[in-house]
Scaffold this motif. Structure first.
Motif, PDB file in Angstrom:
ATOM      1  N   VAL A   5     -20.900   4.153   9.672  1.00  0.00           N
ATOM      2  CA  VAL A   5     -19.285   3.670  10.194  1.00  0.00           C
ATOM      3  C   VAL A   5     -18.385   3.068   9.136  1.00  0.00           C
ATOM      4  N   SER A   6     -17.305   3.688   8.998  1.00  0.00           N
ATOM      5  CA  SER A   6     -16.538   3.071   7.993  1.00  0.00           C
ATOM      6  C   SER A   6     -16.442   1.538   7.972  1.00  0.00           C
ATOM      7  N   ALA A   7     -16.826   0.865   6.791  1.00  0.00           N
ATOM      8  CA  ALA A   7     -17.051  -0.474   6.722  1.00  0.00           C
ATOM      9  C   ALA A   7     -15.759  -1.450   7.082  1.00  0.00           C
ATOM     10  N   CYS A   8     -14.712  -0.615   7.124  1.00  0.00           N
ATOM     11  CA  CYS A   8     -13.491  -1.635   7.413  1.00  0.00           C
ATOM     12  C   CYS A   8     -13.509  -1.796   9.002  1.00  0.00           C
ATOM     13  N   LEU A   9     -14.066  -0.980   9.673  1.00  0.00           N
ATOM     14  CA  LEU A   9     -13.977  -0.756  11.128  1.00  0.00           C
ATOM     15  C   LEU A   9     -14.938  -1.993  11.500  1.00  0.00           C
ATOM     16  N   LYS A  13     -13.866  -6.760   4.779  1.00  0.00           N
ATOM     17  CA  LYS A  13     -12.587  -6.795   4.137  1.00  0.00           C
ATOM     18  C   LYS A  13     -12.742  -5.838   2.766  1.00  0.00           C
ATOM     19  N   VAL A  14     -12.546  -4.529   3.043  1.00  0.00           N
ATOM     20  CA  VAL A  14     -12.621  -3.310   2.011  1.00  0.00           C
ATOM     21  C   VAL A  14     -11.289  -2.478   2.062  1.00  0.00           C
ATOM     22  N   ARG A  15     -10.417  -2.978   2.693  1.00  0.00           N
ATOM     23  CA  ARG A  15      -9.229  -2.192   2.828  1.00  0.00           C
ATOM     24  C   ARG A  15      -8.537  -2.091   1.341  1.00  0.00           C
ATOM     25  N   PRO A  38     -22.772   1.061   7.001  1.00  0.00           N
ATOM     26  CA  PRO A  38     -21.374   1.026   6.562  1.00  0.00           C
ATOM     27  C   PRO A  38     -21.205   1.914   5.255  1.00  0.00           C
ATOM     28  N   PHE A  39     -19.992   2.133   5.087  1.00  0.00           N
ATOM     29  CA  PHE A  39     -19.689   3.148   3.712  1.00  0.00           C
ATOM     30  C   PHE A  39     -18.258   2.850   3.739  1.00  0.00           C
ATOM     31  N   CYS A  40     -17.929   2.703   2.342  1.00  0.00           N
ATOM     32  CA  CYS A  40     -16.593   2.774   1.919  1.00  0.00           C
ATOM     33  C   CYS A  40     -16.316   3.356   0.308  1.00  0.00           C
ATOM     34  N   PRO A  41     -16.085   4.664   0.399  1.00  0.00           N
ATOM     35  CA  PRO A  41     -15.938   5.089  -0.848  1.00  0.00           C
ATOM     36  C   PRO A  41     -14.817   4.414  -1.982  1.00  0.00           C
ATOM     37  N   GLU A  42     -13.837   4.361  -1.161  1.00  0.00           N
ATOM     38  CA  GLU A  42     -12.817   3.762  -1.947  1.00  0.00           C
ATOM     39  C   GLU A  42     -13.122   2.411  -2.766  1.00  0.00           C
ATOM     40  N   ALA A  43     -13.795   1.528  -1.926  1.00  0.00           N
ATOM     41  CA  ALA A  43     -14.179   0.212  -2.441  1.00  0.00           C
ATOM     42  C   ALA A  43     -14.992   0.500  -3.540  1.00  0.00           C
ATOM     43  N   PRO A  49      -8.871  -5.644  -3.720  1.00  0.00           N
ATOM     44  CA  PRO A  49      -7.742  -4.891  -3.145  1.00  0.00           C
ATOM     45  C   PRO A  49      -7.353  -3.662  -4.690  1.00  0.00           C
ATOM     46  N   ARG A  50      -6.693  -2.812  -4.313  1.00  0.00           N
ATOM     47  CA  ARG A  50      -6.548  -1.799  -5.137  1.00  0.00           C
ATOM     48  C   ARG A  50      -5.146  -1.043  -4.800  1.00  0.00           C
ATOM     49  N   PRO A  51      -4.814  -0.379  -5.650  1.00  0.00           N
ATOM     50  CA  PRO A  51      -3.537   0.592  -5.647  1.00  0.00           C
ATOM     51  C   PRO A  51      -3.699   1.551  -4.257  1.00  0.00           C
ATOM     52  N   PHE A  98     -15.585   7.234  11.903  1.00  0.00           N
ATOM     53  CA  PHE A  98     -14.686   7.260  10.489  1.00  0.00           C
ATOM     54  C   PHE A  98     -13.325   6.413  10.881  1.00  0.00           C
ATOM     55  N   LYS A  99     -12.879   5.848   9.869  1.00  0.00           N
ATOM     56  CA  LYS A  99     -11.383   5.091  10.215  1.00  0.00           C
ATOM     57  C   LYS A  99     -10.391   6.368  10.103  1.00  0.00           C
ATOM     58  N   SER A 100      -9.411   6.304  11.034  1.00  0.00           N
ATOM     59  CA  SER A 100      -8.547   7.458  11.065  1.00  0.00           C
ATOM     60  C   SER A 100      -7.577   7.313  10.018  1.00  0.00           C
ATOM     61  N   ARG A 101      -6.928   8.148   9.768  1.00  0.00           N
ATOM     62  CA  ARG A 101      -5.698   8.180   8.849  1.00  0.00           C
ATOM     63  C   ARG A 101      -5.819   8.067   7.348  1.00  0.00           C
ATOM     64  N   SER A 102      -6.999   7.940   7.196  1.00  0.00           N
ATOM     65  CA  SER A 102      -7.369   7.294   5.702  1.00  0.00           C
ATOM     66  C   SER A 102      -7.520   8.634   4.943  1.00  0.00           C
ATOM     67  N   PRO A 103      -6.977   8.578   3.578  1.00  0.00           N
ATOM     68  CA  PRO A 103      -7.221   9.617   2.596  1.00  0.00           C
ATOM     69  C   PRO A 103      -8.392   9.926   2.351  1.00  0.00           C
ATOM     70  N   SER A 104      -9.270   9.037   2.542  1.00  0.00           N
ATOM     71  CA  SER A 104     -11.200   9.191   2.385  1.00  0.00           C
ATOM     72  C   SER A 104     -11.791   9.726   3.637  1.00  0.00           C
ATOM     73  N   CYS A 105     -11.459   8.447   4.722  1.00  0.00           N
ATOM     74  CA  CYS A 105     -11.985   8.688   6.068  1.00  0.00           C
ATOM     75  C   CYS A 105     -11.422   9.252   7.437  1.00  0.00           C
ATOM     76  N   GLY A 106     -10.245   9.749   7.144  1.00  0.00           N
ATOM     77  CA  GLY A 106      -9.596  10.462   8.370  1.00  0.00           C
ATOM     78  C   GLY A 106     -10.057  11.716   8.638  1.00  0.00           C
TER      79      GLY A 106
HETATM   80  S1  SF4 Z   1     -12.235   3.993   2.550  1.00  0.00           S
HETATM   81 FE1  SF4 Z   1     -10.704   3.055   3.560  1.00  0.00          FE
HETATM   82  S2  SF4 Z   1     -10.824   3.856   5.786  1.00  0.00           S
HETATM   83 FE2  SF4 Z   1     -12.685   4.235   4.536  1.00  0.00          FE
HETATM   84  S3  SF4 Z   1     -14.015   2.693   4.917  1.00  0.00           S
HETATM   85 FE3  SF4 Z   1     -13.061   2.050   2.923  1.00  0.00          FE
HETATM   86  S4  SF4 Z   1     -11.186   0.995   3.594  1.00  0.00           S
HETATM   87 FE4  SF4 Z   1     -11.983   1.850   5.383  1.00  0.00          FE
END
Ligand code: SF4
Length: 315
Positions: A5-9, A13-15, A38-43, A49-51, A98-106
């Motif tokens: 599952v997308s970690a933010c779901l 606190k990885v958004r 959980p997974f979160c490639p962007e974190a 936080p990040r841009p 997945f978390k919807s609408r994300s450039p990684s997870c959408g």
């Molecule tokens: S990349 Fe974005 S949508 Fe995917 S788990 Fe991380 S914070 Fe959530």
């Protein structure tokens, strides 16, 4: 069962802004029946936080840029996505959310842009693209689509059916066990795809006397393809009629008319499918029709999830 599952779901606190997108259905309900990876490639790639980032369509290939200073971050995001893919691949997964609408997870919902800044059509996020390639038959959905009762019911049914196949595989099945598995899934498969249901019946029939390992591999593939199909009122009605046929000799005239009226009312979207199904279960118990009582279609996932109780869970 284990679901990635997308970690933010999951409330982590990885958004990009340091927040989360905790999902109540996953945390309060699904967690009773599944553990989560959980997974979160962007974190991993950029910290928190990040841009914020966006997908840019460059002649059919998607690159990833920061929104603020248009810095190309495709490579680090790809690397962290592969890292997360490797991590979840080590688990015995029965699905991914997945978390919807994300450039990684959408999942088909990630916004993409053209190089001139105009909007392009929506697409898969970077991580989703890798997951689709790696796990072509694994149940996958994004949380945004799971707000739709029909999609949610279909996805949960697929998850539990997939998990039951994985369990079967783990327990060194024999031909007799596979036939029993198929028999119990008969109406569930018929509600998904009549044609594949017949194909699966022929596979377990083994008219060509093939070796069991070959039969099992073909069965597993077709089973997983079948359970990924969406049900419909028309297909469900057909299954309900078939089930009703099992006690046509036992039911009184009144019982018969009650059941057929309920099936008609379901087809007219006046009552949810749980109404005729409960009656079928009741009659199956009363007349001891074990074949029906064993059908996965009667209870394809824990009834406490109550996903068949609303009119909008059928289409
Ligand atoms: S990349 Fe974005 S949508 Fe995917 S788990 Fe991380 S914070 Fe959530």
């Amino acid at each position: 069962m284990n679901i990635a599952v997308s970690a933010c779901l999951l409330g982590e606190k990885v958004r990009f802004d340091g927040g989360h997108k905790r999902d109540d259905f996953i945390i309060k309900h699904l967690s009773k029946y599944s553990s989560f990876t959980p997974f979160c490639p962007e974190a991993i790639a950029f910290g928190t936080p990040r841009p914020s980032i966006r997908l840019i369509n460059q002649n059919g290939n998607y690159s990833v840029f920061t929104n603020k200073d248009a810095h190309d971050v495709t490579q680090p995001l790809l690397e962290s996505s592969y890292e997360e893919l490797h991590k979840i691949s080590k688990e015995k997964l029965s699905g991914i959310i997945f978390k919807s609408r994300s450039p990684s997870c959408g999942m088909g919902s990630a916004k993409a842009y053209l190089e001139n800044g105009f909007s392009d059509s929506k697409t898969d996020g970077v991580f989703v693209t890798l997951c689709r390639e790696k796990f072509p038959l694994l149940p996958m959905e994004e949380e945004g689509r799971l707000l739709d009762d029909w999609l949610r019911e279909n996805f949960i049914m697929q998850l539990f059916a997939y998990d039951s196949m994985e369990l079967l595989k783990e327990n060194s099945p024999t031909m007799a066990i596979l036939v029993d598995f198929h028999t119990k899934n008969k109406f569930l498969l018929q509600a998904k795809d009549e044609k594949l249901y017949r194909v699966l019946g022929n596979i377990v029939g083994n008219h060509e006397n093939l070796p069991f390992t070959e039969i099992f591999a073909t069965y597993e593939y077709n089973f997983k393809v079948a359970i990924a199909k969406k049900s419909s009122i028309k297909k469900n009605r057909n299954v309900l009629e078939h089930m009703a046929g099992f006690f046509k000799n036992e039911l009184s005239k009144l019982e018969k008319s009650i059941l057929h009226e309920q099936i008609d009312e379901y087809a007219q979207k006046l009552v949810p499918i749980i109404v005729p199904l409960s009656t079928i279960k009741l009659y199956a118990q009363k007349y001891e029709v074990t074949y029906l009582l064993n059908q996965k279609f009667l209870e394809p996932y824990p009834k406490e999830l109550a996903l068949r109780s609303s009119l909008s869970s059928s289409k």
